[in-house]
Design a protein around this motif. Structure first.
Motif, PDB file in Angstrom:
ATOM      1  N   GLY A  41      -6.281  27.219  44.902  1.00 14.47           N
ATOM      2  CA  GLY A  41      -5.723  28.370  44.931  1.00 14.47           C
ATOM      3  C   GLY A  41      -4.039  27.913  45.267  1.00 14.47           C
ATOM      4  N   ASP A  42      -3.901  26.774  45.306  1.00 15.68           N
ATOM      5  CA  ASP A  42      -2.730  26.493  44.824  1.00 15.68           C
ATOM      6  C   ASP A  42      -2.207  26.556  43.303  1.00 15.68           C
ATOM      7  OD1 ASP A  42      -2.181  26.050  48.003  1.00 15.68           O
ATOM      8  OD2 ASP A  42      -2.772  23.475  47.260  1.00 15.68           O
ATOM      9  N   LEU A  43      -3.279  25.977  42.553  1.00 14.51           N
ATOM     10  CA  LEU A  43      -3.407  26.445  41.567  1.00 14.51           C
ATOM     11  C   LEU A  43      -2.988  27.779  40.889  1.00 14.51           C
ATOM     12  CD1 LEU A  43      -2.840  25.088  38.465  1.00 14.51           C
ATOM     13  CD2 LEU A  43      -5.653  25.583  38.141  1.00 14.51           C
ATOM     14  N   GLU A  44      -3.979  28.539  41.237  1.00 12.44           N
ATOM     15  CA  GLU A  44      -4.003  30.326  40.869  1.00 12.44           C
ATOM     16  C   GLU A  44      -2.577  30.647  41.667  1.00 12.44           C
ATOM     17  OE1 GLU A  44      -6.178  34.486  42.419  1.00 12.44           O
ATOM     18  OE2 GLU A  44      -6.799  32.678  42.460  1.00 12.44           O
ATOM     19  N   ASP A  45      -1.794  30.013  43.026  1.00 10.83           N
ATOM     20  CA  ASP A  45      -0.594  30.864  43.051  1.00 10.83           C
ATOM     21  C   ASP A  45       0.297  30.418  41.964  1.00 10.83           C
ATOM     22  OD1 ASP A  45      -1.473  31.536  45.278  1.00 10.83           O
ATOM     23  OD2 ASP A  45      -1.285  30.345  46.938  1.00 10.83           O
ATOM     24  N   ALA A  46       0.476  29.222  41.756  1.00 13.12           N
ATOM     25  CA  ALA A  46       1.359  28.959  40.200  1.00 13.12           C
ATOM     26  C   ALA A  46       1.270  29.498  39.313  1.00 13.12           C
ATOM     27  CB  ALA A  46       0.991  27.494  40.087  1.00 13.12           C
ATOM     28  N   ASP A  80       2.125  25.371  30.685  1.00 13.91           N
ATOM     29  CA  ASP A  80       3.033  25.037  31.206  1.00 13.91           C
ATOM     30  C   ASP A  80       2.913  24.430  33.038  1.00 13.91           C
ATOM     31  OD1 ASP A  80       5.294  24.347  28.900  1.00 13.91           O
ATOM     32  OD2 ASP A  80       6.579  26.004  29.945  1.00 13.91           O
ATOM     33  N   VAL A  81       2.054  25.699  33.663  1.00 12.30           N
ATOM     34  CA  VAL A  81       1.377  25.319  34.553  1.00 12.30           C
ATOM     35  C   VAL A  81       0.334  24.076  34.245  1.00 12.30           C
ATOM     36  CG1 VAL A  81       0.464  26.648  36.425  1.00 12.30           C
ATOM     37  CG2 VAL A  81       2.675  27.768  35.617  1.00 12.30           C
ATOM     38  N   LEU A  82      -0.772  24.261  34.156  1.00  6.80           N
ATOM     39  CA  LEU A  82      -1.548  23.433  33.223  1.00  6.80           C
ATOM     40  C   LEU A  82      -1.193  22.275  33.437  1.00  6.80           C
ATOM     41  CD1 LEU A  82      -3.585  25.916  31.485  1.00  6.80           C
ATOM     42  CD2 LEU A  82      -4.211  25.303  34.444  1.00  6.80           C
ATOM     43  N   TYR A  83      -0.430  21.715  32.341  1.00  8.44           N
ATOM     44  CA  TYR A  83       0.629  20.352  32.140  1.00  8.44           C
ATOM     45  C   TYR A  83       0.954  19.769  33.829  1.00  8.44           C
ATOM     46  CZ  TYR A  83      -0.395  21.125  27.501  1.00  8.44           C
ATOM     47  OH  TYR A  83      -1.090  20.601  26.117  1.00  8.44           O
ATOM     48  N   ALA A  84       1.455  20.714  33.843  1.00 11.04           N
ATOM     49  CA  ALA A  84       2.310  19.945  35.659  1.00 11.04           C
ATOM     50  C   ALA A  84       1.136  20.312  36.330  1.00 11.04           C
ATOM     51  CB  ALA A  84       3.744  21.461  35.681  1.00 11.04           C
ATOM     52  N   GLU A  85       0.478  20.267  36.489  1.00  9.09           N
ATOM     53  CA  GLU A  85       0.121  20.277  37.937  1.00  9.09           C
ATOM     54  C   GLU A  85      -1.644  19.031  37.107  1.00  9.09           C
ATOM     55  OE1 GLU A  85      -0.491  21.527  40.594  1.00  9.09           O
ATOM     56  OE2 GLU A  85       1.842  22.297  39.603  1.00  9.09           O
ATOM     57  N   GLY A  86      -1.403  18.712  35.866  1.00 14.69           N
ATOM     58  CA  GLY A  86      -2.495  17.919  35.210  1.00 14.69           C
ATOM     59  C   GLY A  86      -3.669  18.488  34.507  1.00 14.69           C
ATOM     60  N   GLY A  89      -6.635  20.448  29.280  1.00 12.43           N
ATOM     61  CA  GLY A  89      -7.949  20.804  28.219  1.00 12.43           C
ATOM     62  C   GLY A  89      -7.821  22.371  29.251  1.00 12.43           C
ATOM     63  N   GLY A  90      -7.658  22.979  29.493  1.00 13.60           N
ATOM     64  CA  GLY A  90      -7.032  24.459  29.808  1.00 13.60           C
ATOM     65  C   GLY A  90      -7.018  25.414  28.318  1.00 13.60           C
ATOM     66  N   VAL A  91      -7.997  26.337  29.158  1.00 10.28           N
ATOM     67  CA  VAL A  91      -8.707  27.707  27.897  1.00 10.28           C
ATOM     68  C   VAL A  91      -7.740  28.978  28.727  1.00 10.28           C
ATOM     69  CG1 VAL A  91      -9.013  28.920  27.104  1.00 10.28           C
ATOM     70  CG2 VAL A  91     -10.050  26.622  26.859  1.00 10.28           C
ATOM     71  N   ILE A  92      -6.165  29.413  28.209  1.00 11.81           N
ATOM     72  CA  ILE A  92      -6.086  30.577  28.840  1.00 11.81           C
ATOM     73  C   ILE A  92      -6.723  32.061  27.975  1.00 11.81           C
ATOM     74  CG2 ILE A  92      -4.077  31.786  29.042  1.00 11.81           C
ATOM     75  CD1 ILE A  92      -2.691  28.917  29.347  1.00 11.81           C
ATOM     76  N   PRO A 122      -8.845  25.669  33.365  1.00 13.86           N
ATOM     77  CA  PRO A 122      -7.860  24.984  33.549  1.00 13.86           C
ATOM     78  C   PRO A 122      -8.841  23.322  33.131  1.00 13.86           C
ATOM     79  CG  PRO A 122      -8.968  25.393  35.255  1.00 13.86           C
ATOM     80  CD  PRO A 122      -9.503  26.414  35.002  1.00 13.86           C
ATOM     81  N   GLY A 123     -10.279  23.272  33.031  1.00 18.72           N
ATOM     82  CA  GLY A 123     -10.902  22.470  32.496  1.00 18.72           C
ATOM     83  C   GLY A 123     -10.704  21.442  33.496  1.00 18.72           C
ATOM     84  N   ARG A 124     -10.574  20.050  33.949  1.00 21.88           N
ATOM     85  CA  ARG A 124     -10.821  19.092  34.540  1.00 21.88           C
ATOM     86  C   ARG A 124      -9.683  17.979  34.910  1.00 21.88           C
ATOM     87  NH1 ARG A 124     -10.704  13.622  32.794  1.00 21.88           N
ATOM     88  NH2 ARG A 124     -11.316  13.711  30.867  1.00 21.88           N
ATOM     89  N   PRO A 125      -8.942  17.918  36.548  1.00 22.19           N
ATOM     90  CA  PRO A 125      -7.915  17.627  35.773  1.00 22.19           C
ATOM     91  C   PRO A 125      -7.672  16.208  35.642  1.00 22.19           C
ATOM     92  CG  PRO A 125      -8.122  17.584  38.063  1.00 22.19           C
ATOM     93  CD  PRO A 125      -9.397  18.217  36.969  1.00 22.19           C
ATOM     94  N   PHE A 126      -6.625  15.836  34.794  1.00 19.99           N
ATOM     95  CA  PHE A 126      -6.517  14.521  34.532  1.00 19.99           C
ATOM     96  C   PHE A 126      -5.815  13.367  35.291  1.00 19.99           C
ATOM     97  CE2 PHE A 126      -7.629  16.721  30.939  1.00 19.99           C
ATOM     98  CZ  PHE A 126      -7.861  15.767  29.810  1.00 19.99           C
TER      99      PHE A 126
END
Length: 154
Positions: A41-46, A80-86, A89-92, A122-126
């Motif tokens: 939910g935090d990622l979705e909010d971001a 940028d949001v995906l990178y900021a959250e780690g 390997g995301g797909v948008i 988002p893929g898996r978090p690093f």
């Protein structure tokens, strides 16, 4: 997790919503759908907070050229949001009335846009494995998040 922005903004006062979503036929962005794979939910909010398409709708800038430009800009902002959250390997995918925005030739931008769908995998978090820094100057404090097992945020 999927957010329908009409429902998302349902938390706002009805009077505010009425002002935000008044549109003419030239300004007919009726719906924004955001789907973020997983249950973060935090990622979705971001993602929602960073989206220029959402900002354009909120501010009443729903002319097709504004929405289309916002959709194209959202690729970089959401990455940028995906990178900021780690998530590295995301797909948008951003669909403007069913067509991928990035695949739409600029000279053939739509004259009218009724729906934008943003899908994020988002893929898996690093995470940090063996995290070491050295040599350290006296008095250097390592940030709390820089430790084995913590997200490797950008």
């Amino acid at each position: 997790m999927t957010t329908d922005i009409v429902g998302y903004f349902g938390k706002l006062a009805t009077a505010t919503l009425a002002g935000l979503f008044l549109t003419t036929s030239a300004q007919a962005l009726d719906r924004i759908r955001i789907h973020v794979e997983g249950n973060d939910g935090d990622l979705e909010d971001a993602i929602v907070s960073a989206s220029l398409v959402v900002a354009a709708k909120t501010e009443g800038r729903t002319e097709a050229d504004n929405v289309f430009a916002s959709a194209l800009s959202d690729y970089a902002r959401l990455l940028d949001v995906l990178y900021a959250e780690g998530y590295y390997g995301g797909v948008i995918n951003i669909y403007v009335d069913g067509r991928e925005a990035a695949a739409t030739p600029l000279l053939r931008a739509p004259d009218r846009i009724t729906e934008v769908a943003i899908n994020v995998r988002p893929g898996r978090p690093f995470r940090f494995g063996d995290a070491r820094i050295g040599p350290l100057a006296p008095g250097t404090e390592i940030p709390e998040g820089f430790a084995p097992g913590q997200p490797a945020r950008a």
